[in-house]
Design a protein around this motif. Structure first.
Motif, mmCIF file in Angstrom:
data_model
loop_
_atom_site.group_PDB
_atom_site.id
_atom_site.type_symbol
_atom_site.label_atom_id
_atom_site.label_comp_id
_atom_site.label_asym_id
_atom_site.label_seq_id
_atom_site.Cartn_x
_atom_site.Cartn_y
_atom_site.Cartn_z
ATOM 1 N N LYS A 193 0.348 -3.819 15.875
ATOM 2 C CA LYS A 193 -0.344 -2.547 15.654
ATOM 3 C C LYS A 193 -0.064 -2.020 14.250
ATOM 4 N N GLU A 194 1.184 -2.139 13.803
ATOM 5 C CA GLU A 194 1.529 -1.706 12.447
ATOM 6 C C GLU A 194 0.767 -2.526 11.415
ATOM 7 N N GLN A 195 0.733 -3.834 11.609
ATOM 8 C CA GLN A 195 0.035 -4.730 10.687
ATOM 9 C C GLN A 195 -1.459 -4.440 10.677
ATOM 10 N N SER A 196 -2.027 -4.164 11.847
ATOM 11 C CA SER A 196 -3.454 -3.850 11.932
ATOM 12 C C SER A 196 -3.778 -2.560 11.195
ATOM 13 N N SER A 197 -2.920 -1.553 11.342
ATOM 14 C CA SER A 197 -3.182 -0.290 10.658
ATOM 15 C C SER A 197 -3.030 -0.449 9.147
ATOM 16 N N ILE A 198 -2.095 -1.274 8.706
ATOM 17 C CA ILE A 198 -1.938 -1.543 7.269
ATOM 18 C C ILE A 198 -3.186 -2.229 6.730
ATOM 19 N N GLU A 199 -3.708 -3.223 7.474
ATOM 20 C CA GLU A 199 -4.922 -3.918 7.052
ATOM 21 C C GLU A 199 -6.118 -2.971 7.026
ATOM 22 N N LEU A 200 -6.196 -2.062 7.999
ATOM 23 C CA LEU A 200 -7.290 -1.096 8.044
ATOM 24 C C LEU A 200 -7.235 -0.166 6.837
ATOM 25 N N ALA A 221 -5.832 -0.810 3.945
ATOM 26 C CA ALA A 221 -6.162 -1.603 2.765
ATOM 27 C C ALA A 221 -7.672 -1.797 2.635
ATOM 28 N N ASN A 222 -8.350 -2.030 3.749
ATOM 29 C CA ASN A 222 -9.805 -2.194 3.721
ATOM 30 C C ASN A 222 -10.511 -0.907 3.312
ATOM 31 N N VAL A 223 -10.007 0.232 3.784
ATOM 32 C CA VAL A 223 -10.594 1.522 3.411
ATOM 33 C C VAL A 223 -10.413 1.764 1.918
ATOM 34 N N LYS A 256 -10.073 -0.513 -0.424
ATOM 35 C CA LYS A 256 -10.974 -1.422 -1.133
ATOM 36 C C LYS A 256 -12.402 -0.889 -1.135
ATOM 37 N N THR A 257 -12.839 -0.381 0.001
ATOM 38 C CA THR A 257 -14.191 0.151 0.110
ATOM 39 C C THR A 257 -14.368 1.371 -0.793
ATOM 40 N N LEU A 258 -13.369 2.246 -0.789
ATOM 41 C CA LEU A 258 -13.443 3.449 -1.637
ATOM 42 C C LEU A 258 -13.434 3.099 -3.108
ATOM 43 N N SER A 259 -12.642 2.102 -3.474
ATOM 44 C CA SER A 259 -12.583 1.712 -4.884
ATOM 45 C C SER A 259 -13.911 1.091 -5.346
ATOM 46 N N LYS A 260 -14.591 0.361 -4.445
ATOM 47 C CA LYS A 260 -15.896 -0.214 -4.782
ATOM 48 C C LYS A 260 -16.943 0.888 -4.939
ATOM 49 N N ASP A 261 -16.824 1.927 -4.097
ATOM 50 C CA ASP A 261 -17.775 3.032 -4.174
ATOM 51 C C ASP A 261 -17.596 3.843 -5.453
ATOM 52 N N MET A 262 -16.384 3.900 -5.981
ATOM 53 C CA MET A 262 -16.125 4.677 -7.182
ATOM 54 C C MET A 262 -16.582 3.947 -8.431
ATOM 55 N N ASP A 263 -16.718 2.632 -8.363
ATOM 56 C CA ASP A 263 -17.155 1.845 -9.529
ATOM 57 C C ASP A 263 -18.592 1.987 -9.825
#
Length: 116
Positions: A96-103, A105-107, A109-116
Motif C-alpha cells: 500500500k505504501e509503495q502504491s501510494s508512492i507510485e500514485l 509520482a504519477n501525479v 509527472k502529469t502535473l509537470s507535463k501540464d506545466m510545460d
C-alpha cells in the motif's frame, strides 16, 4: 480486439506467486486455523489489486517450507516470530505504501507535463 500499447508496466503483474497461488494458500491453511486462512485469502486478494509488484514464494529449508514476500526493496520471511499471516500483513502494508508512492509520482509527472 488487440492491445497495442500498455502504459502501466506492471499491468496484470501485481502479484507473482512461485510455485502458484493455490500452493501458497494450502501452506497457509496448514499452519493456521480457518479464520486466519480466510483473512489471509482477503489479504492475497488486496495484494493482487494493488499497483505495487509483490512477489510471494515458498522457500524450502530442510523439510519445511517458509513463506517469503518481496515488495520493492523490502523482504519479509516467515520465521519464529513471523507467521505466514503476519508476513502477508506486512507485505500488504508495504504494498500500500509503495502504491501510494507510485500514485504520487504519477501525479507529479502529469502535473509537470501540464506545466510545460
Amino acid at each position: 480486439m488487440q492491445v497495442q500499447r500498455v502504459s502501466n508496466q506492471n499491468f496484470g503483474m501485481a502479484l507473482k506467486c512461485n510455485p502458484n497461488m493455490s500452493q501458497i494458500q494450502v501452506g497457509i491453511a496448514l499452519k493456521h486455523g480457518f479464520r486466519k486462512t480466510m483473512k489471509a485469502d482477503e489479504i492475497l486478494k488486496q495484494l493482487s489489486e494493488n499497483k505495487a509488484l509483490t512477489e510471494l514464494s515458498l522457500v524450502r529449508t530442510g523439510n519445511k517450507s517458509k513463506l517469503k514476500a518481496v515488495v520493492g526493496d523490502k523482504v519479509f520471511i516467515e520465521n519464529w516470530f513471523n507467521s505466514p499471516y503476519r508476513v502477508l500483513k506486512k507485505a500488504l502494508k508495504a504494498s500500500k505504501e509503495q502504491s501510494s508512492i507510485e500514485l504520487i509520482a504519477n501525479v507529479i509527472k502529469t502535473l509537470s507535463k501540464d506545466m510545460d
